[in-house]
Design a protein around this motif. Structure first.
Motif, PDB file in Angstrom:
ATOM      1  N   GLU A  36      50.681 -15.155  26.651  1.00  0.00           N
ATOM      2  CA  GLU A  36      50.768 -14.564  25.321  1.00  0.00           C
ATOM      3  C   GLU A  36      50.695 -15.683  24.290  1.00  0.00           C
ATOM      4  N   LYS A  37      49.713 -15.595  23.402  1.00  0.00           N
ATOM      5  CA  LYS A  37      49.534 -16.686  22.437  1.00  0.00           C
ATOM      6  C   LYS A  37      50.656 -16.746  21.409  1.00  0.00           C
ATOM      7  N   ASP A  38      51.348 -15.640  21.209  1.00  0.00           N
ATOM      8  CA  ASP A  38      52.428 -15.584  20.220  1.00  0.00           C
ATOM      9  C   ASP A  38      53.750 -15.371  20.962  1.00  0.00           C
ATOM     10  N   GLU A 178      54.843 -17.606  26.869  1.00  0.00           N
ATOM     11  CA  GLU A 178      54.629 -17.424  25.435  1.00  0.00           C
ATOM     12  C   GLU A 178      54.035 -18.699  24.840  1.00  0.00           C
ATOM     13  N   TRP A 180      50.936 -19.430  24.940  1.00  0.00           N
ATOM     14  CA  TRP A 180      49.812 -19.832  25.803  1.00  0.00           C
ATOM     15  C   TRP A 180      48.570 -19.095  25.314  1.00  0.00           C
ATOM     16  N   GLU A 181      47.690 -19.810  24.635  1.00  0.00           N
ATOM     17  CA  GLU A 181      46.507 -19.176  24.048  1.00  0.00           C
ATOM     18  C   GLU A 181      45.299 -19.345  24.949  1.00  0.00           C
ATOM     19  N   THR A 183      41.495 -19.568  25.776  1.00  0.00           N
ATOM     20  CA  THR A 183      40.313 -20.012  25.036  1.00  0.00           C
ATOM     21  C   THR A 183      39.007 -19.609  25.699  1.00  0.00           C
ATOM     22  N   GLY A 192      43.013 -22.161  28.949  1.00  0.00           N
ATOM     23  CA  GLY A 192      43.637 -22.367  27.655  1.00  0.00           C
ATOM     24  C   GLY A 192      43.954 -23.835  27.481  1.00  0.00           C
ATOM     25  N   HIS A 193      44.572 -24.166  26.351  1.00  0.00           N
ATOM     26  CA  HIS A 193      44.922 -25.562  26.102  1.00  0.00           C
ATOM     27  C   HIS A 193      45.917 -26.088  27.139  1.00  0.00           C
ATOM     28  N   THR A 206      44.947  -7.550  24.766  1.00  0.00           N
ATOM     29  CA  THR A 206      45.300  -8.253  23.531  1.00  0.00           C
ATOM     30  C   THR A 206      45.111  -7.401  22.280  1.00  0.00           C
TER      31      THR A 206
END
Length: 370
Positions: A36-38, A178, A180-181, A183, A192-193, A206
């Motif tokens: 979850e990016k947020d 959390e 974790w975006e 890409t 992701g990054h 999403t």
């Protein structure tokens, strides 16, 4: 778990659809990671309303049957989740009252009394009643021809429900990452990054953010974000009365004493995250319908985007694209009411089982009818 994979399933998004898919997968014994990016329950799933309400009992269809099945199983689902987490989702099946404002509306409401008996399989009622029965909770002037009272609707606290589901998942060994975006999505993996996760199945859940990704695959718009504005009011003791739906406005009393009032549905907007005079109009409607709210205070407000697919149905299941990719999005307005059943369907698909699903709900249907 298949050799070479970090997990069986990765779910992108920790909103109600993503968490529900993960829960259904975990119950099947699959290993799951959620990214979850947020934060948990961000976006549309962090709203303040939580109306789990049925379609009108008429012109029956597989879509309406799917929703009915979901509403009838919601109580046992949330009881299990809350018992596992030790938290409260705020779920309670307290029903709904709808003011009848004219003679034609009364005629239709009375016809649906019998329709509900057959179409709802005797599991719930749809009655026409005197608003005085509800002891001032609804204004008689707002319901000159009486009220519809049905006991299939339930309320839930969206934010608390997501937290309860997340804790229940963690207690079962599901990792929730959390911040974790994602890409990039590749065959059986996401990047992701923070690195790469290799899995047998990827579930993209999403919300509104699914649509730009699908647009790149399909070459056209797959859906849009519809702005909603709502408010939380306090200072009124009304935790055990039915929700009200009248004049396009919901009034939902929650277990913790809060009352959700909303919401708008805006296809055009300047700022998706700010409130404006449209919310004032919704609150004025609520005050007219429900006199008790005239003594309430606004505690806080909410505005965000809800995912509405191009064809306004959920999009569930596999699509042509990277190997192992599934969609779970588009639960516009009814997401919390059907999420657990959608999760079960997607989990069954991942396990290779045949499922019952209205054809319009298949992600492949949306893809084929692009």
């Amino acid at each position: 778990m298949a050799t070479g994979f970090d997990n069986d399933v990765v779910v992108i998004g920790a909103g109600i659809f993503g968490l529900s898919v993960a829960w259904a997968c975990v119950k099947r014994g699959l290993s799951v990671t959620i990214v979850e990016k947020d934060t948990i329950g961000a976006g549309a799933s962090g709203g303040v309303m939580g109306a789990l309400s049925p379609n009108v009992p008429e012109n029956w269809s597989p879509k309406k049957q799917f929703q009915l099945d979901a509403l009838l199983t919601a109580q046992s689902h949330w009881a299990e989740v809350d018992a596992t987490s030790g938290l409260s989702s705020g779920y309670d099946r307290l029903g709904r009252i709808i003011p009848i404002t004219n003679a034609r509306g009364l005629e239709h409401a009375e016809i649906r009394v019998e329709d509900a008996k057959s179409l709802w399989d005797g599991e719930a009622f749809w009655h026409v009643e005197d608003p005085a029965k509800f002891n001032g909770w609804i204004s008689p002037e707002a319901a000159p021809y009486g009220v519809i009272h049905e006991n299939l609707s339930a309320r839930i606290n969206p934010r608390l429900a997501c937290l309860s589901l997340a804790k229940a998942l963690q207690s079962k060994g599901c990792e929730i990452l959390e911040g974790w975006e994602m890409t990039a999505i590749g065959d059986n993996q996401i990047t992701g990054h923070s690195g790469t996760i290799r899995v047998r199945a990827i579930v993209m859940a999403t919300g509104v953010a699914c649509f730009p990704y699908l647009e790149t695959l399909w070459g056209r718009n797959a859906g849009m974000g519809v702005k909603g504005q709502s408010a939380v009011m306090g200072g009124v003791n009304a935790t055990d009365v039915p929700m009200i739906f009248g004049d396009h406005t919901y009034i939902i009393p929650h277990e913790n004493g809060d009352i959700g009032v909303g919401s708008t549905s805006e296809n055009t907007y300047d700022d998706p995250y700010s409130i404006d005079e449209q919310l004032d109009t919704v609150i004025e409607r609520a005050l007219t319908i429900c006199p008790a709210l005239r003594h309430a205070k606004i505690k806080h407000t909410w505005a965000n985007l809800r995912p509405r697919a191009r064809k306004p149905d959920p999009m569930l299941g596999p699509i042509d694209g990277p190997e192992g990719l599934y969609m779970a999005t588009g639960g516009f307005k009814i997401g919390f009411g059907i999420a657990h059943k959608c999760g079960e369907v997607v989990a069954a698909m991942i396990d290779g089982e045949a499922v019952f699903l209205p054809k319009q709900f298949h992600a492949s249907f949306a893809e084929a009818n692009k």
